[in-house]
Design an enzyme around this catalytic site. Structure first.
Site, PDB file in Angstrom:
ATOM      1  N   ARG A  78       0.857  -1.194   0.000  1.00  0.00           N
ATOM      2  CA  ARG A  78       0.000   0.000   0.000  1.00  0.00           C
ATOM      3  C   ARG A  78       0.889   1.240   0.000  1.00  0.00           C
ATOM      4  O   ARG A  78       1.750   1.398   0.869  1.00  0.00           O
ATOM      5  CB  ARG A  78      -0.907  -0.006   1.240  1.00  0.00           C
ATOM      6  N   HIS A 122      -2.499  11.279   0.939  1.00  0.00           N
ATOM      7  CA  HIS A 122      -1.930  11.031   2.268  1.00  0.00           C
ATOM      8  C   HIS A 122      -1.240  12.308   2.722  1.00  0.00           C
ATOM      9  O   HIS A 122      -0.032  12.338   2.958  1.00  0.00           O
ATOM     10  CB  HIS A 122      -0.970   9.837   2.218  1.00  0.00           C
ATOM     11  N   GLU A 168      -6.893   8.795   6.488  1.00  0.00           N
ATOM     12  CA  GLU A 168      -7.043   9.447   7.778  1.00  0.00           C
ATOM     13  C   GLU A 168      -7.485  10.907   7.685  1.00  0.00           C
ATOM     14  O   GLU A 168      -6.761  11.818   8.089  1.00  0.00           O
ATOM     15  CB  GLU A 168      -5.742   9.329   8.580  1.00  0.00           C
ATOM     16  N   ASN A 293      -7.191   1.986  10.047  1.00  0.00           N
ATOM     17  CA  ASN A 293      -5.868   2.143  10.651  1.00  0.00           C
ATOM     18  C   ASN A 293      -6.042   2.136  12.165  1.00  0.00           C
ATOM     19  O   ASN A 293      -6.788   2.959  12.713  1.00  0.00           O
ATOM     20  CB  ASN A 293      -5.219   3.453  10.230  1.00  0.00           C
ATOM     21  N   TYR A 295      -3.999   1.812  16.017  1.00  0.00           N
ATOM     22  CA  TYR A 295      -2.755   1.803  16.781  1.00  0.00           C
ATOM     23  C   TYR A 295      -2.984   1.656  18.284  1.00  0.00           C
ATOM     24  O   TYR A 295      -2.241   0.951  18.960  1.00  0.00           O
ATOM     25  CB  TYR A 295      -1.967   3.088  16.526  1.00  0.00           C
ATOM     26  N   GLU A 347      -3.315   0.031   8.230  1.00  0.00           N
ATOM     27  CA  GLU A 347      -2.132   0.393   9.021  1.00  0.00           C
ATOM     28  C   GLU A 347      -2.268  -0.194  10.415  1.00  0.00           C
ATOM     29  O   GLU A 347      -3.333  -0.137  11.023  1.00  0.00           O
ATOM     30  CB  GLU A 347      -1.955   1.911   9.161  1.00  0.00           C
TER      31      GLU A 347
END
Length: 440
Positions: A78, A122, A168, A293, A295, A347
């Site tokens: 990606r 991005h 995002e 994504n 985290y 991600e």
């Protein structure tokens, strides 16, 4: 059963990067200035005062980097395309040298058996659009982004596994226009709300424009940091619900329900975005996939600051709590509440205080992070979540936005002085894991 065997044979294993963070060559072959080039040039914006002008020099070393991907056994990669490299002014003439670069990269990936997944945006907006119309603050950017999307789809769509419109948008709007941590560095909640609407509207128009010229699977990539009440009281629960609304529901609801969440609109009050008739229908385009994504989580208090996170499984070098079980919970919630199309974990990864010693990076915490999150992902799939692929962030150590080069997320260590890439222990682990699932 071994962890690798819990995933289906056609599951897509990959890694991810973004143009601004790895490409470099900021002033070569007709590339235009981006808002991040300008933001980094201003003192105080980046912690180590660095810039992405060279980064990982991927623009010149892409063939070497594809060899690394092939060594890992990746089935997919990606990456993002740099709008200022393809259209320096954000409108008007196309830069053929920029298209040639991505043409070579895509061909090299396909020749290596690696599926290319492209992201259109991005964060590296052409600075010319910031200067001429005010960037994402202007509704005029929406058709310009759709034109850009259509041109990429027209040229590359038949060779791409998929195209994501935005990466995002929460970061673009909130960190760029409300907290001033990211480019362009504004500090206005009202601006952030309006920017978020323009981003979503641009997403919708881009999907429409690309559908008209290609049959490539299309989607969007959203970052989700699930919110939890810091204490078991009503005030903290309400605060966490609003934070969830700003972070998760503000983007999921319009994309999949065609509305903004009523409680967040009430919370924003006069800062809520201006929405025109037909906007929500444009945003709510049918999608082929959702990129998530993930985290960490947020602990929210009605009386900030919230108490420190418990960190029972540790923290990353970004100070983010490691909570893989939240990934399972969140994916189950998304499936229950939104019935989304197939999900890709676009991600997931950790910054670690890596040190290269005698040619080796012994990043055991990253291996633990990878293993625990893949276990969490497997559990979510067992509970009925339709996940089709996983992309570790990031392939390479790179320019980590306002943290500069101090934070290392990569599977490969990068010596920025020499551009030497070194496989970390985590890269060896991921390679063995993929090989166990896919076979030789």
């Amino acid at each position: 059963m071994a962890l690798a065997d819990k995933f289906p044979a056609d599951f897509l294993w990959g890694s991810a990067t973004s143009a601004a963070q790895i490409e470099g060559a900021a002033r070569e072959d007709g590339r235009g200035l981006s808002i991040w080039d300008r933001f980094c040039a201003q003192p105080g914006h980046v912690k180590d005062a660095s810039t992405p002008e060279v980064a990982c020099d991927h623009y010149h070393r892409y063939a070497e980097d594809v060899v690394l991907m092939h060594w890992l056994g990746l089935g997919a990669y990606r990456f993002s395309l740099a709008w200022p490299r393809l259209q320096p002014l954000g409108r008007g003439a196309w830069n053929e040298a920029g298209f040639d670069f991505y043409d070579r990269l895509i061909d090299r990936l396909l020749a290596s058996g690696i599926q290319p997944l492209a992201t259109l945006y991005h964060w590296d907006l052409p600075a010319a659009l910031e200067d001429s119309i005010g960037g994402w603050l202007s509704r005029d950017i929406v058709p310009l982004f759709a034109d850009y999307a259509a041109e990429v789809a027209r040229r590359f769509g038949d060779r791409l596994h998929s195209i994501a419109t935005l990466n995002e948008p929460w970061c673009v709007a909130t960190l760029g226009y409300e907290t001033a941590q990211f480019a362009p560095g504004h500090s206005s909640r009202a601006e952030a709300a309006q920017v978020s609407h323009h981003l979503l509207l641009a997403h919708g128009q881009a999907i429409q424009a690309m559908r008209a010229v290609c049959s490539t699977p299309l989607g969007i990539v959203l970052n989700h940091t699930p919110s939890f009440a810091a204490a078991p009281n009503e005030a903290d629960r309400i605060a966490a619900r609003i934070d969830d609304g700003l972070n998760v529901r503000w983007y999921m609801d319009p994309v999949f329900r065609g509305t903004y969440p009523a409680d967040v609109l009430a919370h924003l009050g006069t800062d809520a975005p201006r929405v025109q008739a037909g906007d929500m229908a444009t945003i709510q385009q049918p999608l082929d996939f959702l990129g998530v994504n993930f985290y960490t989580r947020s602990l929210i208090s009605a009386s900030p600051p919230a108490p420190p996170a418990p960190g029972l499984q540790g923290f990353t070098d970004m100070g983010w709590e490691v909570v893989p079980e939240v990934l399972t919970q969140h994916l189950v919630r998304l499936t229950r509440e939104y019935a989304p199309p197939p999900i890709f974990i676009t991600e997931n990864g950790m910054a670690n205080a890596d040190e290269l010693r005698e040619g080796r990076v012994a990043d055991t915490p990253r291996i633990d992070y990878l293993q625990s999150h893949l276990q969490a992902l497997s559990k979510a799939m067992q509970l009925g979540v339709d996940v089709r692929g996983y992309f570790y962030w990031s392939l390479l150590d790179n320019f980590e936005w306002n943290s500069g080069y101090a934070k290392r997320f990569g599977l490969f260590h990068v010596d920025y002085a020499t551009q030497q890439r070194t496989a970390k222990d985590s890269a060896h682990w991921y390679r063995q894991f993929i090989a166990a699932r896919t076979g030789p």
